[in-house]
Scaffold this motif. Structure first.
Motif, PDB file in Angstrom:
ATOM      1  N   ARG A 115      34.325  43.893  47.043  1.00  0.00           N
ATOM      2  CA  ARG A 115      34.685  44.701  48.114  1.00  0.00           C
ATOM      3  C   ARG A 115      33.440  44.862  49.193  1.00  0.00           C
ATOM      4  O   ARG A 115      32.259  44.665  48.955  1.00  0.00           O
ATOM      5  CB  ARG A 115      35.004  46.257  47.896  1.00  0.00           C
ATOM      6  N   ASP A 116      33.678  44.979  50.368  1.00  0.00           N
ATOM      7  CA  ASP A 116      32.722  45.024  51.533  1.00  0.00           C
ATOM      8  C   ASP A 116      32.955  46.542  52.013  1.00  0.00           C
ATOM      9  O   ASP A 116      33.943  46.703  52.993  1.00  0.00           O
ATOM     10  CB  ASP A 116      32.680  44.140  52.574  1.00  0.00           C
ATOM     11  N   ASN A 117      32.228  47.749  51.743  1.00  0.00           N
ATOM     12  CA  ASN A 117      32.630  48.955  52.132  1.00  0.00           C
ATOM     13  C   ASN A 117      32.202  48.856  53.606  1.00  0.00           C
ATOM     14  O   ASN A 117      33.035  49.962  54.356  1.00  0.00           O
ATOM     15  CB  ASN A 117      32.003  50.121  51.472  1.00  0.00           C
ATOM     16  N   THR A 118      31.460  48.268  54.151  1.00  0.00           N
ATOM     17  CA  THR A 118      31.173  48.276  55.697  1.00  0.00           C
ATOM     18  C   THR A 118      32.205  47.703  56.439  1.00  0.00           C
ATOM     19  O   THR A 118      32.419  47.814  57.715  1.00  0.00           O
ATOM     20  CB  THR A 118      30.121  47.575  56.010  1.00  0.00           C
ATOM     21  N   LYS A 119      33.205  47.019  55.998  1.00  0.00           N
ATOM     22  CA  LYS A 119      34.345  46.365  56.660  1.00  0.00           C
ATOM     23  C   LYS A 119      35.666  46.782  56.034  1.00  0.00           C
ATOM     24  O   LYS A 119      36.825  46.537  56.537  1.00  0.00           O
ATOM     25  CB  LYS A 119      34.229  44.941  56.420  1.00  0.00           C
ATOM     26  N   SER A 120      35.497  47.815  55.164  1.00  0.00           N
ATOM     27  CA  SER A 120      36.567  48.493  54.721  1.00  0.00           C
ATOM     28  C   SER A 120      37.729  47.380  53.931  1.00  0.00           C
ATOM     29  O   SER A 120      38.961  47.488  54.434  1.00  0.00           O
ATOM     30  CB  SER A 120      37.662  49.280  55.671  1.00  0.00           C
ATOM     31  N   THR A 121      37.008  46.416  53.345  1.00  0.00           N
ATOM     32  CA  THR A 121      37.980  45.437  52.942  1.00  0.00           C
ATOM     33  C   THR A 121      37.661  44.976  51.261  1.00  0.00           C
ATOM     34  O   THR A 121      36.522  45.036  50.922  1.00  0.00           O
ATOM     35  CB  THR A 121      37.721  44.124  54.015  1.00  0.00           C
ATOM     36  N   VAL A 122      38.854  44.473  50.817  1.00  0.00           N
ATOM     37  CA  VAL A 122      38.437  44.383  49.405  1.00  0.00           C
ATOM     38  C   VAL A 122      39.267  42.849  49.235  1.00  0.00           C
ATOM     39  O   VAL A 122      39.816  42.272  50.081  1.00  0.00           O
ATOM     40  CB  VAL A 122      39.299  45.334  48.340  1.00  0.00           C
ATOM     41  N   TYR A 123      38.359  41.875  48.368  1.00  0.00           N
ATOM     42  CA  TYR A 123      38.684  40.704  48.080  1.00  0.00           C
ATOM     43  C   TYR A 123      39.117  40.283  46.775  1.00  0.00           C
ATOM     44  O   TYR A 123      38.718  40.989  45.758  1.00  0.00           O
ATOM     45  CB  TYR A 123      37.538  39.864  48.544  1.00  0.00           C
ATOM     46  N   LEU A 124      40.045  39.122  46.663  1.00  0.00           N
ATOM     47  CA  LEU A 124      40.250  38.720  45.382  1.00  0.00           C
ATOM     48  C   LEU A 124      39.989  37.272  45.356  1.00  0.00           C
ATOM     49  O   LEU A 124      40.517  36.536  45.983  1.00  0.00           O
ATOM     50  CB  LEU A 124      41.705  38.892  44.921  1.00  0.00           C
ATOM     51  N   HIS A 125      38.891  36.860  44.786  1.00  0.00           N
ATOM     52  CA  HIS A 125      38.778  35.394  44.509  1.00  0.00           C
ATOM     53  C   HIS A 125      39.272  34.795  43.591  1.00  0.00           C
ATOM     54  O   HIS A 125      39.073  34.961  42.437  1.00  0.00           O
ATOM     55  CB  HIS A 125      37.115  35.030  44.700  1.00  0.00           C
ATOM     56  N   MET A 126      40.141  33.715  43.857  1.00  0.00           N
ATOM     57  CA  MET A 126      40.961  33.146  42.890  1.00  0.00           C
ATOM     58  C   MET A 126      40.554  31.900  42.365  1.00  0.00           C
ATOM     59  O   MET A 126      40.910  31.011  43.470  1.00  0.00           O
ATOM     60  CB  MET A 126      42.622  33.334  43.231  1.00  0.00           C
ATOM     61  N   ASN A 127      40.212  31.489  41.467  1.00  0.00           N
ATOM     62  CA  ASN A 127      39.725  30.015  41.048  1.00  0.00           C
ATOM     63  C   ASN A 127      40.660  29.601  39.850  1.00  0.00           C
ATOM     64  O   ASN A 127      41.274  30.268  39.172  1.00  0.00           O
ATOM     65  CB  ASN A 127      38.336  30.004  40.609  1.00  0.00           C
ATOM     66  N   ILE A 128      40.649  28.248  39.799  1.00  0.00           N
ATOM     67  CA  ILE A 128      41.320  27.365  38.583  1.00  0.00           C
ATOM     68  C   ILE A 128      43.012  28.054  38.403  1.00  0.00           C
ATOM     69  O   ILE A 128      43.309  28.463  37.587  1.00  0.00           O
ATOM     70  CB  ILE A 128      40.706  27.665  37.172  1.00  0.00           C
ATOM     71  N   LEU A 129      43.440  27.958  39.682  1.00  0.00           N
ATOM     72  CA  LEU A 129      44.605  28.703  39.878  1.00  0.00           C
ATOM     73  C   LEU A 129      45.749  27.853  39.044  1.00  0.00           C
ATOM     74  O   LEU A 129      45.584  26.550  38.982  1.00  0.00           O
ATOM     75  CB  LEU A 129      45.166  28.608  41.210  1.00  0.00           C
ATOM     76  N   LYS A 130      46.889  28.415  38.475  1.00  0.00           N
ATOM     77  CA  LYS A 130      47.573  27.844  37.658  1.00  0.00           C
ATOM     78  C   LYS A 130      49.080  27.999  38.106  1.00  0.00           C
ATOM     79  O   LYS A 130      49.290  29.288  39.054  1.00  0.00           O
ATOM     80  CB  LYS A 130      47.765  28.685  36.207  1.00  0.00           C
ATOM     81  N   PRO A 131      50.155  27.433  38.083  1.00  0.00           N
ATOM     82  CA  PRO A 131      51.401  27.871  38.488  1.00  0.00           C
ATOM     83  C   PRO A 131      51.985  28.975  38.178  1.00  0.00           C
ATOM     84  O   PRO A 131      52.701  29.741  38.945  1.00  0.00           O
ATOM     85  CB  PRO A 131      52.403  26.770  38.080  1.00  0.00           C
ATOM     86  N   GLU A 132      51.470  29.464  37.020  1.00  0.00           N
ATOM     87  CA  GLU A 132      52.037  30.960  36.573  1.00  0.00           C
ATOM     88  C   GLU A 132      51.346  32.130  37.588  1.00  0.00           C
ATOM     89  O   GLU A 132      51.761  33.255  37.347  1.00  0.00           O
ATOM     90  CB  GLU A 132      51.790  31.192  35.179  1.00  0.00           C
ATOM     91  N   ASP A 133      50.416  31.496  38.206  1.00  0.00           N
ATOM     92  CA  ASP A 133      49.895  32.680  39.167  1.00  0.00           C
ATOM     93  C   ASP A 133      50.511  32.790  40.567  1.00  0.00           C
ATOM     94  O   ASP A 133      50.402  33.478  41.210  1.00  0.00           O
ATOM     95  CB  ASP A 133      48.266  32.067  39.513  1.00  0.00           C
ATOM     96  N   THR A 134      51.461  32.096  40.490  1.00  0.00           N
ATOM     97  CA  THR A 134      52.614  32.174  41.735  1.00  0.00           C
ATOM     98  C   THR A 134      53.161  33.564  41.775  1.00  0.00           C
ATOM     99  O   THR A 134      53.965  33.811  40.718  1.00  0.00           O
ATOM    100  CB  THR A 134      53.544  31.027  41.672  1.00  0.00           C
ATOM    101  N   ALA A 135      53.110  34.253  42.672  1.00  0.00           N
ATOM    102  CA  ALA A 135      53.586  35.499  42.920  1.00  0.00           C
ATOM    103  C   ALA A 135      53.226  36.245  44.411  1.00  0.00           C
ATOM    104  O   ALA A 135      52.697  35.342  45.153  1.00  0.00           O
ATOM    105  CB  ALA A 135      53.069  36.638  41.886  1.00  0.00           C
ATOM    106  N   VAL A 136      54.060  37.206  44.648  1.00  0.00           N
ATOM    107  CA  VAL A 136      53.449  38.045  45.773  1.00  0.00           C
ATOM    108  C   VAL A 136      52.269  38.803  45.139  1.00  0.00           C
ATOM    109  O   VAL A 136      52.547  39.531  44.234  1.00  0.00           O
ATOM    110  CB  VAL A 136      54.424  38.919  46.360  1.00  0.00           C
ATOM    111  N   TYR A 137      51.349  38.960  46.088  1.00  0.00           N
ATOM    112  CA  TYR A 137      50.231  39.708  45.619  1.00  0.00           C
ATOM    113  C   TYR A 137      49.766  40.947  46.602  1.00  0.00           C
ATOM    114  O   TYR A 137      50.058  40.763  47.773  1.00  0.00           O
ATOM    115  CB  TYR A 137      48.800  39.065  45.826  1.00  0.00           C
ATOM    116  N   TYR A 138      49.747  42.025  45.946  1.00  0.00           N
ATOM    117  CA  TYR A 138      49.921  43.325  46.640  1.00  0.00           C
ATOM    118  C   TYR A 138      48.515  43.995  46.405  1.00  0.00           C
ATOM    119  O   TYR A 138      47.673  44.304  45.254  1.00  0.00           O
ATOM    120  CB  TYR A 138      50.847  44.230  46.195  1.00  0.00           C
ATOM    121  N   CYS A 139      47.946  44.270  47.501  1.00  0.00           N
ATOM    122  CA  CYS A 139      46.855  45.119  47.655  1.00  0.00           C
ATOM    123  C   CYS A 139      47.217  46.697  47.340  1.00  0.00           C
ATOM    124  O   CYS A 139      48.470  46.952  47.933  1.00  0.00           O
ATOM    125  CB  CYS A 139      46.129  45.192  49.166  1.00  0.00           C
ATOM    126  N   ALA A 140      46.418  47.554  46.576  1.00  0.00           N
ATOM    127  CA  ALA A 140      46.688  48.820  46.342  1.00  0.00           C
ATOM    128  C   ALA A 140      45.432  49.540  46.417  1.00  0.00           C
ATOM    129  O   ALA A 140      44.074  49.252  46.083  1.00  0.00           O
ATOM    130  CB  ALA A 140      47.246  48.672  44.896  1.00  0.00           C
TER     131      ALA A 140
END
Length: 124
Positions: free
Chosen positions: A72-97
């Motif tokens: 996260r970068d609190n100066t930008k009010s932003t959270v990140y998700l870095h996703m590596n070595i992606l697999k077909p089973e990672d297919t989905a709608v991703y929701y921020c919470a």
């Protein structure tokens, strides 16, 4: 009002990488726990990752440990998700919470606010 706007989703081949972003507004971002869930077709929404308001503690689902990194970068009010070595089973709608108490493995987290979601599709 609280708004969580995700971006960065898309189509990627297996083994590839993506970075999701979630820009938050309407809340005191630096005091709020943040994270990500995902929902695949025909499945229930599941916890992916979260981190505390200051980024001091992170939580990951077993299925993504070692491949995904949350930040996260609190100066930008932003959270990140870095996703590596992606697999077909990672297919989905991703929701921020946002907001709520984090404890244990993180999977019991019940956020108060949700984004609209961003689609991630991993082809084999």
């Amino acid at each position: 009002q609280v708004q969580l706007v995700e971006s960065g989703g898309g189509l990627v081949q297996a083994g590839g990488s993506l970075r999701l972003s979630c820009a938050a507004s309407g809340l005191t971002f630096s005091l709020i726990n943040m994270g990500w869930f995902r929902q695949a077709p025909g499945k229930e929404r599941e916890f992916v990752s979260a981190l505390t308001y200051n980024g001091g503690t992170t939580y990951y689902a077993d299925s993504v440990k070692g491949r995904f990194t949350i930040s996260r970068d609190n100066t930008k009010s932003t959270v990140y998700l870095h996703m590596n070595i992606l697999k077909p089973e990672d297919t989905a709608v991703y929701y921020c919470a946002a907001r709520g108490t984090l404890s244990g493995s993180g999977s019991s987290w019940r956020p108060s606010y949700w984004g609209q979601g961003t689609q991630v599709t991993v082809s084999s």
